[in-house]
Design a protein around this motif. Structure first.
Motif, PDB file in Angstrom:
ATOM      1  N   ASP A 156       0.606  -1.188  -0.208  1.00 42.85           N
ATOM      2  CA  ASP A 156      -0.115   0.014   0.028  1.00 42.85           C
ATOM      3  C   ASP A 156       0.949   1.293  -0.202  1.00 42.85           C
ATOM      4  OD1 ASP A 156      -0.844   0.232   3.603  1.00 42.85           O
ATOM      5  OD2 ASP A 156       0.906  -0.482   2.640  1.00 42.85           O
ATOM      6  N   ARG A 157       1.854   1.400   0.585  1.00 39.02           N
ATOM      7  CA  ARG A 157       2.869   2.220   0.691  1.00 39.02           C
ATOM      8  C   ARG A 157       4.441   2.215   0.023  1.00 39.02           C
ATOM      9  NH1 ARG A 157       4.146   3.941   5.174  1.00 39.02           N
ATOM     10  NH2 ARG A 157       3.971   1.921   6.457  1.00 39.02           N
ATOM     11  N   GLN A 182       5.746   5.913   0.141  1.00 36.31           N
ATOM     12  CA  GLN A 182       4.755   6.801  -0.088  1.00 36.31           C
ATOM     13  C   GLN A 182       3.540   6.684   0.627  1.00 36.31           C
ATOM     14  OE1 GLN A 182       5.215   8.708  -3.855  1.00 36.31           O
ATOM     15  NE2 GLN A 182       4.032  10.418  -3.579  1.00 36.31           N
TER      16      GLN A 182
END
Lengths: 113, 114
Positions: free
Chosen positions: A63-64, A80
Motif C-alpha cells: 500500500d505504501r 509513499q
C-alpha cells in the motif's frame, strides 16, 4: 572489489512525505535483496530480485512501499507516504545467485518525525 | 517454519578470554547457517557459513562456529577475545529444498572489556 553501495546513509523526513533509497549491488551479483531492520532486531526480508524480476515481495507492504530494478543492476525502494512506524534501517544486500551468501550494504537509517 | 534463537541479549567477556555466542535454529531439511557481525552505523559483515562437511567452520577475524545437528545449534566461538570484537552478532538460517529466505536471530551484543 567494491561492496554494496547505498545512499543516502541517513534520511530525516516528516510523516506523510515520500522517501526513496538507492542501492548498487556488487558487480556481477544477479540477486538483490531489500531488508528492514528495526531497532534491537535482526533484518527482515522485504523483497528479492532475480535480475530485474521481483521474485519474492510477499513481505513488502504494497500500500505504501514500492521497489524497482529496471535494468537488473541498481535498485530503488520507495515509501509513499511515510509513517512514524517506518523509522528503521533499510539494508540492501546482494548475492551471486539465489541462496548464495548475501553481502550487505551499510544501510539507510530513516527517521520519520 | 524456519526460526533462529539467540538466547543471550548480551555477552560480556574479558579481553584475552575465550568467547561463545549461542545460536539455535529450527528449519525443515538441512540448514545453511550463517554468522554476521554489525558494527555501529554499519551494515552486516559476513563472518562464516556452514553448508555441509566439517562441523567446525572457520571464518574471518579468528572466529569459528560449530554445527551440532543433534542440538540444532551453531555457536560462534573465538579462543581469545579482542576489545575490537565488541559488536552486534547475528545468526541466520536458510532451509534447503528450493529457495528459502534467510531468517535472522534478534542479535547478541558482545562486549569485550580490557
Amino acid at each position: 572489489e567494491a561492496g554494496v553501495v547505498q545512499s543516502p546513509r541517513y534520511k530525516i523526513i516528516e510523516k506523510k512525505q515520500p522517501v526513496a533509497f538507492w542501492c548498487n549491488p556488487i558487480s556481477g551479483h544477479n540477486t538483490l535483496y531489500w531488508y528492514l531492520q528495526n531497532l534491537g532486531q535482526g533484518p527482515e526480508l522485504l523483497i528479492r530480485y532475480e535480475n530485474e524480476e521481483a521474485v519474492d515481495d510477499s513481505q513488502l507492504p504494497k500500500d505504501r512501499f514500492s521497489a524497482e530494478r529496471l535494468k537488473g543492476v541498481d535498485s530503488t525502494l520507495k515509501i509513499q507516504p511515510a509513517e512514524l512506524g517506518d523509522s528503521a534501517v533499510y539494508l540492501c544486500a546482494s548475492s551471486p545467485s539465489p541462496g548464495g551468501t548475501e553481502f550487505f550494504g551499510p544501510g539507510t537509517r530513516l527517521t520519520v518525525l | 517454519a524456519q526460526s533462529v534463537a539467540q538466547p543471550e541479549d548480551q555477552v560480556n567477556v574479558a579481553e584475552g578470554n575465550p568467547l561463545t555466542v549461542k545460536c539455535t535454529y529450527s528449519v525443515s531439511g538441512n540448514p545453511y547457517l550463517f554468522w554476521y557481525v554489525q558494527y555501529p552505523n554499519r551494515g552486516l559483515q559476513f563472518l562464516l557459513k556452514y553448508i555441509t562437511g566439517d562441523n567446525l567452520v572457520k571464518g574471518s577475524y579468528g572466529f569459528e562456529a560449530e554445527f551440532n545437528k543433534s542440538q540444532t545449534s551453531f555457536h560462534l566461538k573465538k579462543p581469545s577475545a579482542l576489545v575490537s570484537d565488541s559488536a552486534l552478532y547475528f545468526c541466520a538460517v536458510r532451509g534447503t529444498g528450493g529457495y528459502n529466505k534467510l531468517i535472522f536471530g534478534a542479535g547478541t551484543r558482545l562486549a569485550v572489556h580490557p
